[in-house]
Scaffold this active site. Structure first.
Site, PDB file in Angstrom:
ATOM      1  N   LYS A 115       0.995  -1.082   0.133  1.00  0.00           N
ATOM      2  CA  LYS A 115       0.026  -0.074  -0.030  1.00  0.00           C
ATOM      3  C   LYS A 115       0.901   1.223   0.035  1.00  0.00           C
ATOM      4  CE  LYS A 115      -3.786  -2.208   2.372  1.00  0.00           C
ATOM      5  NZ  LYS A 115      -4.716  -2.229   3.431  1.00  0.00           N
ATOM      6  N   TYR A 142     -12.466  -3.274  -3.046  1.00  0.00           N
ATOM      7  CA  TYR A 142     -12.815  -3.137  -1.919  1.00  0.00           C
ATOM      8  C   TYR A 142     -14.511  -3.291  -1.755  1.00  0.00           C
ATOM      9  CZ  TYR A 142      -8.342  -2.198   0.211  1.00  0.00           C
ATOM     10  OH  TYR A 142      -7.143  -2.652   0.637  1.00  0.00           O
ATOM     11  N   ASN A 195      -2.044   0.316   6.906  1.00  0.00           N
ATOM     12  CA  ASN A 195      -1.576  -0.964   7.520  1.00  0.00           C
ATOM     13  C   ASN A 195      -0.530  -1.835   6.873  1.00  0.00           C
ATOM     14  OD1 ASN A 195      -3.547  -1.807   5.693  1.00  0.00           O
ATOM     15  ND2 ASN A 195      -4.741  -2.593   7.237  1.00  0.00           N
ATOM     16  N   HIS A 215      -1.835  -5.304   1.667  1.00  0.00           N
ATOM     17  CA  HIS A 215      -3.121  -6.098   1.483  1.00  0.00           C
ATOM     18  C   HIS A 215      -2.647  -7.606   1.220  1.00  0.00           C
ATOM     19  CE1 HIS A 215      -6.796  -7.716   0.007  1.00  0.00           C
ATOM     20  NE2 HIS A 215      -6.193  -8.329  -1.053  1.00  0.00           N
ATOM     21  N   GLU A 246      -8.463 -11.991  -7.105  1.00  0.00           N
ATOM     22  CA  GLU A 246      -7.588 -10.733  -6.911  1.00  0.00           C
ATOM     23  C   GLU A 246      -6.331 -11.023  -8.000  1.00  0.00           C
ATOM     24  OE1 GLU A 246      -6.887 -10.555  -2.843  1.00  0.00           O
ATOM     25  OE2 GLU A 246      -8.921  -9.822  -2.534  1.00  0.00           O
TER      26      GLU A 246
HETATM   27  P1  ADP Z   1      -7.935  -6.604   5.663  1.00  0.00           P
HETATM   28  O1  ADP Z   1      -7.041  -5.590   4.826  1.00  0.00           O
HETATM   29  O2  ADP Z   1      -7.037  -6.611   7.270  1.00  0.00           O
HETATM   30  O3  ADP Z   1      -8.512  -7.840   5.309  1.00  0.00           O
HETATM   31  P2  ADP Z   1     -10.705  -5.319   5.505  1.00  0.00           P
HETATM   32  O4  ADP Z   1     -10.731  -6.261   4.250  1.00  0.00           O
HETATM   33  O5  ADP Z   1     -11.844  -5.587   6.520  1.00  0.00           O
HETATM   34  O6  ADP Z   1      -9.343  -5.727   6.166  1.00  0.00           O
HETATM   35  O7  ADP Z   1     -10.518  -3.893   4.985  1.00  0.00           O
HETATM   36  C1  ADP Z   1      -9.661  -3.531   3.931  1.00  0.00           C
HETATM   37  C2  ADP Z   1      -9.050  -2.217   4.209  1.00  0.00           C
HETATM   38  O8  ADP Z   1      -9.899  -1.168   4.514  1.00  0.00           O
HETATM   39  C3  ADP Z   1      -8.010  -2.542   5.490  1.00  0.00           C
HETATM   40  O9  ADP Z   1      -6.873  -3.108   5.120  1.00  0.00           O
HETATM   41  C4  ADP Z   1      -7.893  -1.063   5.836  1.00  0.00           C
HETATM   42  O10 ADP Z   1      -6.859  -0.392   4.857  1.00  0.00           O
HETATM   43  C5  ADP Z   1      -9.172  -0.253   5.501  1.00  0.00           C
HETATM   44  N1  ADP Z   1     -10.097  -0.345   6.643  1.00  0.00           N
HETATM   45  C6  ADP Z   1     -10.709  -1.286   7.302  1.00  0.00           C
HETATM   46  N2  ADP Z   1     -11.526  -0.799   8.396  1.00  0.00           N
HETATM   47  C7  ADP Z   1     -11.204   0.201   8.424  1.00  0.00           C
HETATM   48  C8  ADP Z   1     -11.532   1.198   9.263  1.00  0.00           C
HETATM   49  N3  ADP Z   1     -12.601   0.977  10.258  1.00  0.00           N
HETATM   50  N4  ADP Z   1     -11.225   2.675   9.320  1.00  0.00           N
HETATM   51  C9  ADP Z   1     -10.193   3.067   7.924  1.00  0.00           C
HETATM   52  N5  ADP Z   1      -9.863   2.267   7.144  1.00  0.00           N
HETATM   53  C10 ADP Z   1     -10.228   0.818   7.471  1.00  0.00           C
END
Ligand code: ADP
Length: 145
Positions: free
Chosen positions: A11, A51, A118, A121, A132
């Site tokens: 990212k 997303y 974070n 992905h 994907e």
């Molecule tokens: P992951 O990437 O851990 O599988 P998700 O698929 O739930 O998590 O969410 C996709 C991405 O959206 C996350 O990696 C993060 O960058 C963003 N995200 C998820 N939840 C939040 C939140 N509550 N606030 C801001 N960004 C979020």
């Protein structure tokens, strides 16, 4: 042991903090093999598709903006049980709850953006990984060697 291929995105926070080499080294240490790698900018369309599961959330526009701050690096990575092992290496979505030694725990945002910024992905299931990899790579960009 299942031989699998997963889709990773480095990212924009990984790009701006220059973390790509350090994170790739962690993947290499596990014995995972790169089958495809490229840098790309993400359109609104590909982000809406990627997303879709969070598109209705109030934070989605921020996530879209974040994912367009810089190009990302997409990686197709193969290995035994790579899908769940990479998710373990990453740690949970919220970097403040990710343990030290995980990628998100070590490099994710620890202030207000810890759930969004974070680092990487990674696909969360075999079905997601297959969809994907097709989303981010043409067949000719995946290499067997
Ligand atoms: P992951 O990437 O851990 O599988 P998700 O698929 O739930 O998590 O969410 C996709 C991405 O959206 C996350 O990696 C993060 O960058 C963003 N995200 C998820 N939840 C939040 C939140 N509550 N606030 C801001 N960004 C979020």
């Amino acid at each position: 042991m299942a031989n699998e291929t997963t889709l990773i995105l480095f990212k924009p926070d990984a790009i701006t903090k220059n973390l790509t080499g350090e994170v790739l080294a962690r993947f290499a240490k596990e014995g995972f093999v790169i089958r495809g790698i490229k840098m790309m900018t993400l359109s609104d369309e590909i982000l809406a598709e990627h997303y879709a599961h969070i598109a209705a959330m109030p934070f989605f526009p921020s996530v879209r903006g974040f994912m367009q701050e810089t190009p990302v690096i997409a990686l197709a990575l193969e290995g035994d049980n790579v899908i769940s092992r990479i998710r373990d290496l990453l740690g949970p979505t919220d970097s403040t709850t990710a343990a030290a030694g995980t990628i998100r725990g070590d490099f994710g945002d620890k202030s207000g953006d810890s759930k969004m910024r974070n680092v990487c992905h990674a696909s969360d299931s075999q079905e997601a990984a297959a969809a994907e990899i097709k989303r981010f790579f043409k067949d000719s960009e995946i290499f067997a060697y």
